[in-house]
Design an enzyme around this catalytic site. Structure first.
Site, short mmCIF file in Angstrom:
data_model
loop_
_atom_site.label_atom_id
_atom_site.label_comp_id
_atom_site.label_asym_id
_atom_site.label_seq_id
_atom_site.Cartn_x
_atom_site.Cartn_y
_atom_site.Cartn_z
CE1 TYR A 130 -4.06 5.90 6.01
CE2 TYR A 130 -4.49 4.93 3.86
CZ TYR A 130 -4.96 5.46 5.05
OH TYR A 130 -6.30 5.59 5.26
CG HIS A 157 -5.40 5.98 -0.70
ND1 HIS A 157 -6.20 4.87 -0.64
CD2 HIS A 157 -5.57 6.47 -1.95
CE1 HIS A 157 -6.81 4.69 -1.81
NE2 HIS A 157 -6.44 5.65 -2.61
CG HIS A 165 -2.06 0.95 1.15
ND1 HIS A 165 -2.11 2.01 0.28
CD2 HIS A 165 -3.23 1.01 1.85
CE1 HIS A 165 -3.25 2.68 0.44
NE2 HIS A 165 -3.95 2.09 1.39
C1 LIG Z 1 -15.19 1.63 2.65
C2 LIG Z 1 -13.90 1.89 1.91
C3 LIG Z 1 -12.73 1.36 2.39
C4 LIG Z 1 -11.53 1.54 1.69
N1 LIG Z 1 -10.40 0.94 2.14
C5 LIG Z 1 -9.26 0.98 1.39
C6 LIG Z 1 -8.13 0.22 1.77
O1 LIG Z 1 -8.13 -0.52 2.78
N2 LIG Z 1 -7.03 0.33 1.00
C7 LIG Z 1 -6.97 1.12 -0.12
O2 LIG Z 1 -5.96 1.18 -0.80
N3 LIG Z 1 -8.07 1.81 -0.52
C8 LIG Z 1 -9.20 1.74 0.19
N4 LIG Z 1 -10.33 2.39 -0.24
C9 LIG Z 1 -10.31 3.00 -1.58
C10 LIG Z 1 -10.86 2.00 -2.61
O3 LIG Z 1 -10.00 0.88 -2.76
C11 LIG Z 1 -11.08 2.64 -3.98
O4 LIG Z 1 -9.85 3.08 -4.50
C12 LIG Z 1 -12.03 3.82 -3.89
O5 LIG Z 1 -13.20 3.46 -3.19
C13 LIG Z 1 -12.43 4.30 -5.28
O6 LIG Z 1 -13.04 3.25 -6.00
P1 LIG Z 1 -14.64 3.15 -6.16
O7 LIG Z 1 -15.09 4.47 -6.75
O8 LIG Z 1 -14.83 2.00 -7.10
O9 LIG Z 1 -15.23 2.92 -4.82
C14 LIG Z 1 -11.52 2.29 0.48
C15 LIG Z 1 -12.72 2.85 0.01
C16 LIG Z 1 -13.89 2.66 0.71
C17 LIG Z 1 -15.17 3.22 0.14
#
Ligand SMILES: Cc1cc2nc3c(=O)[nH]c(=O)nc-3n(C[C@H](O)[C@H](O)[C@H](O)COP(=O)(O)O)c2cc1C
Length: 370
Positions: free
Chosen positions: A186, A184, A181
Site C-alpha cells: 500500500y 503489503h 499500515h
Molecule cells: C480476510 C483478511 C483480511 C486482511 N486484512 C488485512 C488488513 O486490513 N490489514 C493488514 O495489515 N493485513 C490484513 N490481512 C493480513 C493479516 O493481518 C495477516 O497478516 C495474514 O492473514 C497472515 O496471518 P494468518 O496466517 O494468521 O492469517 C488480512 C488477511 C485476511 C485473511
C-alpha cells in the site's frame, strides 16, 4: 488464564503476560488486522460491535481492520474510514465494546495508494502513489488499474497530515493507539520499496529518501498522539502488489532504527516463512536484524500455528504473535490455545462478503463448560 492447583502456570509462552509500554497484556495472542468489507459506505456498522467483542479477552490486544485516512485512501468496497465525524462517532460504540471486556484496541490507519482505481476516488480521479507505474500483479487484476498519479513533492505533506488527523480521530473515537499500515504494497510500502519507488526527488532513490515518507508519517503521528500509542506494520520481505525491495534486510534495519528515534511502541512485522511439504520452517533470521535493533515490542504475523507462536516467543524473536485467519474463525482463540482445543476452519469465501452475520459473527465458540 488458568493455573494448576499448585499455582504453576499451565500455559505455553503465548499465554504468558506481557507489558507493552503502559499496556498490561494478559497473553500474547493478538488479533491481526483483518479487512472484512462490511462497513457500508466506509462507515463502521453496529454489527462490528459484536464481531470485535467476540474476539476480546481481558488483557488481550486487538488491531482493527485497515481504516482509511482520507477520501483518496480506499481501494476496496465497504472498508471503514476515520476521516469524517460520522466515521469517528460510528467507531465509538465498537471501541467501547472492546473496552467493556477489558481489551486494548489499536486502529490500523491506511492509505492504499495505487492499489485502487478511479471508481474509489473522489471525482473519478486517478489514485495517487509514489509512482505513475500501475500495479503489475496478477493478484490485483480485479482493480483494473488505471495509471496512478505520482504525487508532487509539495503534495506529500498533505498526505502526511491525513495520517496525523486520522490518528487524532482514532484517539477521539476511544482507541488506545494506532498502527500505521506500512505493509503489503500500500501507499507507504510504495515509497519504501525500490522496485516501485522510481522518484528522483527527496522521497526517492536512496534508502534514506525512500523511507522519508514513512518517517514523516511516524513523526507526525507521534507528535499528535504520543509514541506510547503508536505502532507500525511493515513487510520488508513481502512482495504484495509488486512491492519488492532488492535489500529487505537493510530496509527493515533502517526502519527499526528510525522507529527507535521516535520511541515507537511496537513494530509489527509480517514474517516470511517457508512452507514445504506440509511443514513450516521458521525463518526468524529474516527479522533478526530488526529484532536486535528495535528497542520496542516486536509483533510477528504470517501463517502461525499455536506451536509456531510459542516458538517465536520462547526463542525470543518476537514478543507477541498476531493471528489472522485463525482468529477470524475462532473468536475464542486464546482459550482454544490454552486448552489445546480443536480449531474451527475458516471459510475464505466469506472473508469479504457484506453479510453482517454469516462468516462474520457466526463462528462457534467452545461450549462454556469446556
Ligand atoms: C480476510 C483478511 C483480511 C486482511 N486484512 C488485512 C488488513 O486490513 N490489514 C493488514 O495489515 N493485513 C490484513 N490481512 C493480513 C493479516 O493481518 C495477516 O497478516 C495474514 O492473514 C497472515 O496471518 P494468518 O496466517 O494468521 O492469517 C488480512 C488477511 C485476511 C485473511
Amino acid at each position: 488464564m488458568t493455573s494448576n492447583d499448585d499455582g504453576a502456570n499451565n500455559n505455553g509462552p503465548l499465554l504468558t503476560p506481557y507489558k507493552m509500554g503502559k499496556f498490561r497484556l494478559s497473553h500474547r495472542v493478538v488479533l491481526a488486522p483483518l479487512t472484512r468489507q462490511r462497513s457500508y459506505g466506509n462507515v463502521p456498522q453496529p454489527h462490528a460491535i459484536l464481531y470485535y467483542q467476540q474476539r476480546t479477552t481481558e488483557g488481550g490486544l486487538l488491531i482493527s481492520e485497515a481504516t482509511g485516512v482520507s477520501d483518496t485512501a480506499q481501494g476496496y468496497k465497504d472498508t471503514p474510514g476515520i476521516w469524517t465525524k460520522e466515521q469517528v462517532e460510528a467507531w465509538k460504540p465498537i471501541v467501547d465494546g472492546v473496552h467493556a471486556k477489558g481489551g486494548t484496541f489499536f486502529c490500523q490507519i491506511w492509505h492504499v495508494g495505487r492499489v485502487s482505481n478511479s471508481t474509489f476516488q473522489p471525482n473519478g480521479q486517478a489514485p495517487i502513489s509514489s509512482t505513475d507505474k500501475p500495479v503489475q500483479s496478477k493478484h490485483v487484476d480485479k482493480f483494473t488499474p488505471l495509471p496512478p498519479r505520482r504525487l508532487e513533492t509539495d503534495e506529500i505533506p498533505f498526505i502526511v497530515n491525513d495520517f496525523r488527523v486520522a490518528a487524532r480521530n482514532a484517539i477521539e473515537a476511544g482507541f488506545d493507539g494506532v498502527e500505521i499500515h506500512g505493509a503489503h504494497g500500500y501507499l507507504i510500502d510504495q515509497f519504501l520499496k525500490d522496485h516501485v519507488n522510481d522518484r528522483t526527488d527527496i522521497y526517492g532513490a536512496s534508502l534514506e529518501n525512500r523511507c522519508r515518507f514513512a518517517v514523516e508519517i511516524i513523526q507526525a503521528v507521534v507528535d499528535e498522539i504520543g509514541a506510547d500509542k503508536v505502532g507500525i506494520r511493515l513487510s520488508p520481505f513481502a512482495n504484495y502488489s509488486g512491492a519488492v525491495d532488492s535489500n529487505p534486510e537493510a530496509l527493515g534495519l533502517y526502519m527499526a532504527n528510525a522507529l527507535n528515534n521516535f520511541g515507537v511502541l511496537y513494530c509489527h512485522v509480517v514474517v516470511p516463512r517457508m512452507v514445504k511439504n506440509g511443514e513450516n520452517f521458521e525463518t526468524p533470521s529474516h527479522i533478526g536484524l530488526m529484532r536486535s535493533a528495535f528497542k520496542g515490542t516486536i509483533i510477528v504475523a504470517g501463517g502461525y500455528s499455536r506451536e509456531d507462536g510459542d516458538y517465536a516467543v520462547s526463542s525470543g524473536y518476537a514478543d507477541l504473535v498476531a493471528y489472522g485467519r485463525l482468529f477470524l474463525s475462532n473468536p475464542d482463540l486464546p482459550r482454544r490455545f490454552e486448552i489445546d482445543a480443536t480449531l474451527n476452519k475458516y471459510n475464505s469465501e466469506t472473508f469479504y462478503t457484506p453479510d453482517p452475520v454469516i462468516g462474520y459473527t457466526d463462528y462457534p465458540f467452545l461450549p462454556s463448560d469446556v
